[in-house]
Design a protein around this motif. Structure first.
Motif, PDB file in Angstrom:
ATOM      1  N   LYS A  72       1.046  -1.183  -0.089  1.00  0.00           N
ATOM      2  CA  LYS A  72       0.084  -0.022   0.141  1.00  0.00           C
ATOM      3  C   LYS A  72       0.783   1.239  -0.044  1.00  0.00           C
ATOM      4  CE  LYS A  72      -2.777  -1.705   3.456  1.00  0.00           C
ATOM      5  NZ  LYS A  72      -3.698  -1.998   4.377  1.00  0.00           N
ATOM      6  N   ASP A 111       1.216   3.148  -2.752  1.00  0.00           N
ATOM      7  CA  ASP A 111       0.467   3.801  -4.000  1.00  0.00           C
ATOM      8  C   ASP A 111       1.456   4.378  -5.045  1.00  0.00           C
ATOM      9  OD1 ASP A 111      -1.456   3.031  -2.392  1.00  0.00           O
ATOM     10  OD2 ASP A 111      -1.602   5.060  -1.225  1.00  0.00           O
ATOM     11  N   GLU A 141      -7.245   2.933  -9.351  1.00  0.00           N
ATOM     12  CA  GLU A 141      -7.847   3.776  -8.541  1.00  0.00           C
ATOM     13  C   GLU A 141      -7.436   3.015  -7.119  1.00  0.00           C
ATOM     14  OE1 GLU A 141     -11.959   3.495  -9.176  1.00  0.00           O
ATOM     15  OE2 GLU A 141     -11.886   4.157 -11.227  1.00  0.00           O
ATOM     16  N   ASP A 169      -8.599   1.710  -3.371  1.00  0.00           N
ATOM     17  CA  ASP A 169      -9.758   1.371  -2.509  1.00  0.00           C
ATOM     18  C   ASP A 169      -9.830   1.909  -1.255  1.00  0.00           C
ATOM     19  OD1 ASP A 169      -8.543  -0.363  -1.087  1.00  0.00           O
ATOM     20  OD2 ASP A 169      -9.180  -2.194  -1.801  1.00  0.00           O
ATOM     21  N   GLU A 170     -10.946   1.688  -0.485  1.00  0.00           N
ATOM     22  CA  GLU A 170     -10.954   2.351   1.187  1.00  0.00           C
ATOM     23  C   GLU A 170      -9.687   1.819   1.825  1.00  0.00           C
ATOM     24  OE1 GLU A 170     -13.071   0.281  -0.368  1.00  0.00           O
ATOM     25  OE2 GLU A 170     -13.426  -1.303   1.079  1.00  0.00           O
ATOM     26  N   ASN A 171      -9.095   0.728   1.434  1.00  0.00           N
ATOM     27  CA  ASN A 171      -7.859   0.330   2.214  1.00  0.00           C
ATOM     28  C   ASN A 171      -6.623   0.550   1.684  1.00  0.00           C
ATOM     29  OD1 ASN A 171      -9.281  -1.038   4.264  1.00  0.00           O
ATOM     30  ND2 ASN A 171      -9.612  -2.679   2.705  1.00  0.00           N
ATOM     31  N   ARG A 172      -6.732   1.833   0.730  1.00  0.00           N
ATOM     32  CA  ARG A 172      -5.537   2.156  -0.066  1.00  0.00           C
ATOM     33  C   ARG A 172      -5.029   1.125  -0.873  1.00  0.00           C
ATOM     34  NH1 ARG A 172      -1.250   4.256   3.289  1.00  0.00           N
ATOM     35  NH2 ARG A 172      -0.447   4.613   1.296  1.00  0.00           N
TER      36      ARG A 172
END
Lengths: 399, 446
Positions: A345, A347, A362, A364-367
């Motif tokens: 994570k 990114d 993209e 998600d909510e957990n990166r």
């Protein structure tokens, strides 16, 4: 036990690892230590006739780091050896006597036909196994019409190589090429036409390593002034790979690879592209003759794991897979895939895709990155930046 | 600059649930940048720091170029128990201590890198060694711990006919019967024992020299003998009540745990002692079901012989340390252990070990309610040493006396090493002893 011996221009090398003509080979004492450590051959630092004046300047070495990693590239403004042919003759005799099974080669550079031919005759008489001719030094020497001045002109290359070859009665002649030419295969073809035995690719790239932000004087600062140099080290390996591959695919001539080789796996790549001799310099200047242990062990274990008995089995194996860009398939489609278990994570893939590619990732909510397969072209940028091995992979698109 | 990586570990819940290995090794993307952080010093201090003589900087160079197998073989050439030592060596006190990278950031994670290459090697299988050309000489090894097996391996490769006698049913010594599995999984030890025996070494288990066969017989039948029998299990503590049910010897307790037959515990467990064995016993007690584990130690925590990493490991698992405390008596009720009567201590002048001597504080008597006590106050040399190996000179503390240069005992042709000589050190010390003894024996026989 796998067989690492390899023939290059009719000379048998106990292993392909050879010290390139450079500061690491500027005395018999240094080469003797290298041979004891396990090197298969060495090319003494380039020499010339006694009348050729060589005045070196200092400092001559400058490096470029990749952030915290030292020496991604090395620039030198060194010239040929200050030790002329008379001293090199002695070194050759000493080394051949002490190490008859190792390959002792010399590198030469001359200003005119007589010089080239005299150098060849004297070295042959001294007992050298192979002679390399530098048509390729990019700095200093071209100002005198030597070095890359010759290598950049296929006609000059052919003519000079012919002089050298004419003088040689016994030893193979190898011409060291410069990458600073529009088409390196034209230079290799000129060598082939001359009758010389092989080529060595490549000499350093002409460079300027950096500028001091406070004094405005580029590096290295030699009493307030600087100049252009020759660039070597891991950074130039892709250029060398390309040159070796281009020559191997178009000219039938033995190739010694040099330029950015540091590890056994680099060596394997060059062998796969058709080289039959592997020369190193910068990696040795950085980490010493002892790296030969890793080169030999790594290559041996690799061959063993591949079930091969001899290093010869590798030569040229990658060449059939190189084609013109226009021949590459337009139907082959891949899409990026992220392993959500191993993803850390960071990114980094997200930003690389967002600002450098196709906005196909993209978070998600957990990166965790999610690939938008409709937008992903499979360019490979995300895979290239991902710090976790085999976390992002490119998978063939299901049609 | 990348930073020193940490291995993945089991969660606390997973740790308490059983004896699975806690540390999970480095991933490739951790190991490669760490190897690349190495400076590859000339005359590298890490190599000097390794008593087994592993070419640390050499294996890191191979690792860095992804020659994992070559790296593993290089380490194994110097250390038969390479994968074991990668897990249990006190590397922060040995190879990592003098690391030059400490001056830039942190020492290179040598142990973790070492473990990485041995993991790669084990995935592929260790390449066995062949016996050397027969010399016609016979060597007997008594005790199949790391010292004896290393000695046997080296001598087998040199062509000597080697037989190892082991009193237990399986070879391995404390690697099998002592070190807890959560630190050292059995399959790793087994793979390395198989490798150790590969150069034609004969293994005779369940044979106790001195009981089942006589030492004189072994000696007559051999050109040289190596004794590597380790220490005995019994603790030297003779506190009243030490023979009550519920008072366990750490050696026995760890041995049962190691064999997969750990006694079920409950309630409060007190471990008496401050060495690594005490830490192992405490953490094994956590896994055996104890709801609370207390280590009682007569000096301060910083005086404990247990390594810092072992203490931190125990604390992370909830083990409490009650220092400056000495048990006086184990109290029973209805034949069952219920409490320990203790006194508090304060530290006095330095004793012969260089540590402050604990002095009892008058009137500090107190009791601690416990359900089980584990005694981990040190192992002792086998008391039968002199009677079994008649004629061998012993030190005043009962260990076998040897010439440190050769590991020769006072009797010609008999060598000794490992814990039986040094009174309980490390696996790597035993390996180093085994190598040295093998060299001395080979010199003697050739």
């Amino acid at each position: 036990m796998v067989d690492l011996s390899l023939e290059f221009c009719g000379v048998k090398f106990p292993n392909p690892f050879t010290l390139a003509a450079a500061p690491t080979t500027d005395s018999a004492e240094m080469i003797a230590r290298a041979f004891e450590a396990g090197w298969g051959g060495a090319i003494l630092k380039t020499t010339s006739v006694e009348t050729e004046v060589v005045e070196l300047v200092y400092p001559m070495m400058s490096g470029i780091d990749l952030e915290d990693k030292k020496l991604m590239g090395l620039q030198n403004i060194d010239l040929i050896s200050e030790r002329h042919i008379d001293e090199v003759e002695k070194d050759v005799k000493t080394l051949k006597k002490e190490f008859p099974d190792k390959v002792v080669a010399a590198s030469i550079m001359g200003a005119k036909k007589e010089d080239w031919q005299q150098l060849v005759r004297r070295l042959e008489a001294a007992g050298v196994d192979l002679i390399e001719c530098s048509f390729s030094c990019p700095h200093g020497m071209p100002e005198r019409g030597m070095g890359s001045t010759i290598g950049q002109d296929p006609e000059l290359t052919e003519r000079t190589a012919r002089w050298v070859k004419e003088a040689a009665t016994r030893v193979p002649i190898v011409i060291k090429l410069t990458p600073q030419i529009a088409d390196i295969t034209s230079a290799a073809a000129a060598v082939k036409r001359s009758g010389a035995d092989g080529v060595c690719a490549i000499n350093t790239l002409k460079s300027m390593i950096g500028v001091d932000l406070d004094t405005f004087i580029p590096y290295p600062n030699v009493g307030g002034y600087s100049t252009y140099g020759g660039y070597s080290g891991p950074a130039i390996k892709p250029v060398t790979l390309r040159c070796v591959a281009e020559i191997a695919k178009s000219v039938d001539i033995p190739i010694a690879a040099v330029g950015g080789i540091s590890t056994w796996s680099d060596a394997v790549e060059f062998l796969l592209l058709g080289a039959t001799n592997i020369q190193l310099c910068t990696a040795v200047m950085h980490n010493g003759f002892r790296i030969i242990e890793d080169l030999i062990d790594g290559l041996s274990v690799y061959l063993e794991e591949k079930g091969m008995n001899s290093v010869k089995e590798l030569v040229g194996k990658a060449l059939p897979y190189i084609v013109d860009h226009s021949k590459l398939s337009r139907d082959y489609q891949v899409v990026s895939s992220v392993n959500r278990e191993t993803c850390i994570k960071c990114d980094v893939c997200y930003i690389a895709c967002m600002d450098g590619a196709h906005q196909a990732i993209e978070l998600d909510e957990n990166r965790l990155p999610v690939i938008d397969e409709d937008k992903c072209k499979g360019c490979g940028m995300c895979e290239t930046v991902c710090p976790v091995e085999e976390c992002i992979t490119l998978k063939p698109r299901e049609s | 600059m990348s930073v020193r990586p940490k291995m993945k570990e089991l969660s606390l819940e997973e740790r308490k649930a059983g004896f699975d290995e806690v540390e999970k090794g480095l991933a490739r993307h951790q190991a490669l940048p760490e190897a690349s952080r190495c400076l590859f010093c000339h005359e590298a201090p890490c190599v000097t720091g390794c008593i087994a003589g592993i070419d640390v900087v050499g294996f890191i160079r191979r690792l860095k170029t992804r020659n994992f197998i070559g790296a593993a073989r290089l380490a194994r050439e110097a250390n038969v128990f390479s994968a074991v030592c990668a897990r249990v060596c006190p590397s922060e006190e040995q190879c990592e201590k003098p690391c030059s990278s400490t001056n830039l950031a942190e020492p290179i994670a040598i142990s973790a890198l070492h473990r990485f290459i041995t993991d790669e090697e084990l995935k592929r299988g260790i390449r066995p060694q062949k016996a050397g050309a027969p010399t016609g000489k016979k060597v007997s090894i008594i005790g199949a711990g790391p010292a004896g097996l290393t000695c046997a391996h080296e001598l087998g490769r040199l062509g000597h006919e080697v037989t190892v006698f082991e009193a237990e049913d399986a070879p391995g010594g404390l690697m099998i019967h002592g070190i807890p599995r959560y630190r050292l999984p059995r399959e790793i030890v087994s793979a390395e024992i198989e490798y150790a025996l590969s150069p034609g070494v004969k293994m005779r288990t369940g044979v106790s020299v001195g009981k089942d066969i006589s030492f004189d017989g072994v000696r007559k039948d051999s050109d040289a003998v190596f004794i590597g029998i380790g220490l005995g299990y019994r603790s030297e503590l003779n506190t009243p009540g030490h023979d009550l049910p519920g008072v366990l010897q750490a050696g026995e307790f760890l041995r049962m745990a190691a064999l997969g037959d750990v006694p079920e515990l409950s309630g409060t467990v007190a471990v008496i002692g401050g060495g690594n064995v005490a830490m192992d016993a405490a953490c094994s007690a956590v896994r055996a079901g104890a709801s609370e584990v207390i280590v009682l130690y007569r000096r301060r925590e910083e005086d404990m012989p247990a390594w810092e990493r072992e203490r931190e490991f125990a604390k992370k698992e909830g083990v409490k340390f009650q220092c400056l405390t000495v048990p006086q008596k184990f109290i029973e009720k209805d034949g069952r252990l219920t409490a320990i009567e203790c006194v508090s201590t304060k530290l006095g002048k330095l004793d012969s070990s260089g540590r402050p001597r604990p002095e009892v504080i008058p009137g500090s008597e107190h009791t601690i309610d416990v359900d089980t006590v584990i005694l981990a106050t040190g192992q002792a040399p086998w008391p039968e040493l002199s009677s079994v190996f008649g004629g061998i000179r012993l030190s005043s503390s009962g260990t076998i006396e040897v010439d440190p240069e050769t590991l020769a005992t006072s009797v010609e042709g008999i060598f000794a090493g490992g814990d039986a000589v040094n009174r309980g050190q490390t696996v790597v010390q035993a390996v180093a002893d085994g190598k040295l003894a093998a060299k001395s024996i080979n010199d003697l026989l050739s």
